[in-house]
Write an enzyme that holds these catalytic residues in place. Structure first.
Site, PDB file in Angstrom:
ATOM      1  N   GLU A 127      -8.099  -4.347  -4.138  1.00 21.47           N
ATOM      2  CA  GLU A 127      -7.140  -4.369  -3.032  1.00 21.47           C
ATOM      3  C   GLU A 127      -5.896  -3.838  -3.395  1.00 21.47           C
ATOM      4  OE1 GLU A 127      -4.657  -6.152   0.213  1.00 21.47           O
ATOM      5  OE2 GLU A 127      -4.553  -6.374  -2.012  1.00 21.47           O
ATOM      6  N   GLU A 128      -5.283  -4.398  -4.401  1.00 21.76           N
ATOM      7  CA  GLU A 128      -3.835  -4.268  -4.759  1.00 21.76           C
ATOM      8  C   GLU A 128      -3.578  -2.736  -5.237  1.00 21.76           C
ATOM      9  OE1 GLU A 128      -1.681  -6.353  -4.213  1.00 21.76           O
ATOM     10  OE2 GLU A 128      -2.214  -8.181  -4.315  1.00 21.76           O
TER      11      GLU A 128
ATOM     12  N   ASP B 160      -8.567  -9.126  -7.497  1.00 20.68           N
ATOM     13  CA  ASP B 160      -7.599  -8.556  -8.632  1.00 20.68           C
ATOM     14  C   ASP B 160      -6.012  -8.693  -8.122  1.00 20.68           C
ATOM     15  OD1 ASP B 160      -7.802  -7.275  -5.949  1.00 20.68           O
ATOM     16  OD2 ASP B 160      -7.044  -5.337  -6.604  1.00 20.68           O
TER      17      ASP B 160
ATOM     18  N   ASP C  99      -1.507 -14.729  -4.343  1.00 23.96           N
ATOM     19  CA  ASP C  99      -1.867 -13.550  -3.761  1.00 23.96           C
ATOM     20  C   ASP C  99      -3.049 -13.201  -4.781  1.00 23.96           C
ATOM     21  OD1 ASP C  99      -2.472 -11.141  -2.684  1.00 23.96           O
ATOM     22  OD2 ASP C  99      -0.549 -10.190  -3.204  1.00 23.96           O
TER      23      ASP C  99
ATOM     24  N   GLU D 229      -4.982 -13.441   2.689  1.00 20.96           N
ATOM     25  CA  GLU D 229      -3.672 -13.027   2.355  1.00 20.96           C
ATOM     26  C   GLU D 229      -2.523 -14.048   2.639  1.00 20.96           C
ATOM     27  OE1 GLU D 229      -2.882 -10.450   0.587  1.00 20.96           O
ATOM     28  OE2 GLU D 229      -4.784  -9.293   0.774  1.00 20.96           O
TER      29      GLU D 229
ATOM     30  N   HIS E 233      -9.525 -10.865  -2.273  1.00 22.56           N
ATOM     31  CA  HIS E 233      -9.804 -10.122  -3.587  1.00 22.56           C
ATOM     32  C   HIS E 233      -9.264 -10.711  -4.497  1.00 22.56           C
ATOM     33  CE1 HIS E 233      -5.262  -9.529  -3.599  1.00 22.56           C
ATOM     34  NE2 HIS E 233      -5.051  -9.595  -2.566  1.00 22.56           N
TER      35      HIS E 233
ATOM     36  N   HIS F  27       3.856 -11.066  -6.268  1.00 20.17           N
ATOM     37  CA  HIS F  27       3.989  -9.768  -6.933  1.00 20.17           C
ATOM     38  C   HIS F  27       5.484  -9.957  -7.826  1.00 20.17           C
ATOM     39  CE1 HIS F  27       1.639  -6.715  -4.315  1.00 20.17           C
ATOM     40  NE2 HIS F  27       1.175  -7.882  -4.225  1.00 20.17           N
TER      41      HIS F  27
END
Length: 375
Positions: free
Chosen positions: A133-134, A68, A99, A162, A66, A348
């Site tokens: 995805e997030e 995003d 990520d 991931e 992903h 994150h």
């Protein structure tokens, strides 16, 4: 030092692709893949950008990821602006470094090297990339998978980028994930004055014994591959804010992360039987986020283990821990699915980062997986 993996990762990090905004990341990836002779099929839905790309025919290995990223939080707490990639002490800093823009860069450069070495490779190499995805994950991989299944597209193996690793790159690969289902439960009572409880019915008091039993229940014991199913209460809301009003309703939200010992239907039946036992007046809504999946030892797991051992001289642990990923959608196609990516210690977080050398290693691992499965 010139490093194509780091340079591409930096290009992607510079684009503030807050989910589901792709911010131009996929255009960069598509241009690189088109130059290798990949056929590109965009599948954009609403505000979400997706693409499916492939090269060659036959047994298919797809790389999924992903573009995003999650919000940065307070940018003043970052040592460097989150969308200005910075290398410091061998670490690449920036939102998405781990990520998962680092993985995307590693995948694409691996494909470039693989195609240069095997221009007439026997199998089919593919990419499934989304910008959703997030956040909600409603218009992303799940929709692409539905479209591919509708036309009976072949997918044998899928490597999801991931960030699976914990201490060093490749120390953990995820060969499955738990399922996730959320209950939105409302216990109904009768609102009234706290001085006249006999004229009301307090739903909070009604709910407490049932919630205690929910928390105390052993849902299963897990198995060889999965830890026991866990239930966690996430939100509880009741009352008007006034100290003299008995609330009319009590809302409770709880989530199950469940093993292959249970199905979502079994969980719903057990919860509803418990609520009935406590003679509650209630309404409940369920949201299934994903079924559990497991990839047993086979060609893909063996290829991943071989690649990690070759480049990092460690044997990866095969685990199913953590949250859900888009692997849960891809597994529906009957594909073997494994997640392998960089160290996840800072995902994150403020000052998200990854070792630059890890991304170079990861790209070589991805290339070796390609060589084992579709060369």
């Amino acid at each position: 030092m010139h490093c194509p993996v780091i340079e591409l990762a930096q290009q992607l990090i510079r684009r503030p692709s807050l989910s589901p905004d792709d911010a131009g990341c996929q255009a960069i990836l598509i241009a690189r893949l088109q130059a290798l002779g990949f056929t590109i099929e965009t599948m954009n839905i609403g505000d979400t950008l997706n693409f499916w790309a492939w090269r060659g025919k036959g047994e298919t290995l797809a790389f999924a990821g992903h573009t995003d990223v999650v919000p940065t939080g307070d940018v003043t707490r970052w040592n460097n602006p989150p969308f200005e990639p910075t290398i410091r002490d061998g670490m690449l800093y920036g939102r998405g470094a781990a990520d998962m823009k680092g993985s995307l860069a590693a995948m694409v450069v691996a494909a470039e090297r693989f195609v240069a070495n095997y221009p007439q490779h026997e199998g089919r190499l593919a990419f499934l990339i989304t910008s959703d995805e997030e956040a909600s994950a409603t218009n992303g991989t799940v929709k692409v998978v539905e479209a591919l299944m509708a036309r009976h597209e072949r997918l044998d193996y899928c490597l999801v980028g991931e960030p699976s690793s914990t201490e060093v790159v490749g120390d953990v690969a995820k060969n499955g994930r738990r399922g996730s289902i959320t209950a939105n439960l409302t216990i109904h009572g009768v609102q009234g004055h706290v001085a006249y409880p006999h004229l009301a019915d307090n739903p909070v008091h009604r709910a407490m014994p049932a919630l205690n039993e929910l928390v105390a229940t052993e849902w299963d014991k897990g198995n060889e591959f999965f830890p026991p199913t866990s239930m966690q209460i996430a939100n509880v809301q009741a009352g008007t804010g006034s100290n003299n009003v008995i609330p009319g309703d009590c809302f409770v939200q709880f989530n199950f992360r469940f093993s292959t010992e249970l199905t979502d239907v079994m969980i719903q039946q057990k919860v509803q039987a418990l609520l009935e036992r406590h003679q509650l007046r209630y309404s409940i809504e369920w949201k299934l986020s994903g079924q559990p999946f497991l990839t047993s030892r086979g060609k893909l797991v063996d290829a991943v283990v071989n690649a990690v051992e070759h480049y990092n001289e460690i044997r990866p642990q095969l685990l199913t821990t953590g949250g859900t990923s888009d692997g849960r959608f891809i597994a529906r196609m009957g594909a073997q699915v494994v997640e392998l990516g960089p160290v996840n210690a800072t995902i994150h977080k403020v000052d998200e980062c990854v070792k630059a050398a890890d991304l170079q290693l990861l790209s070589r691992m991805y290339q070796r997986i390609m060589e084992q499965l579709v060369a």
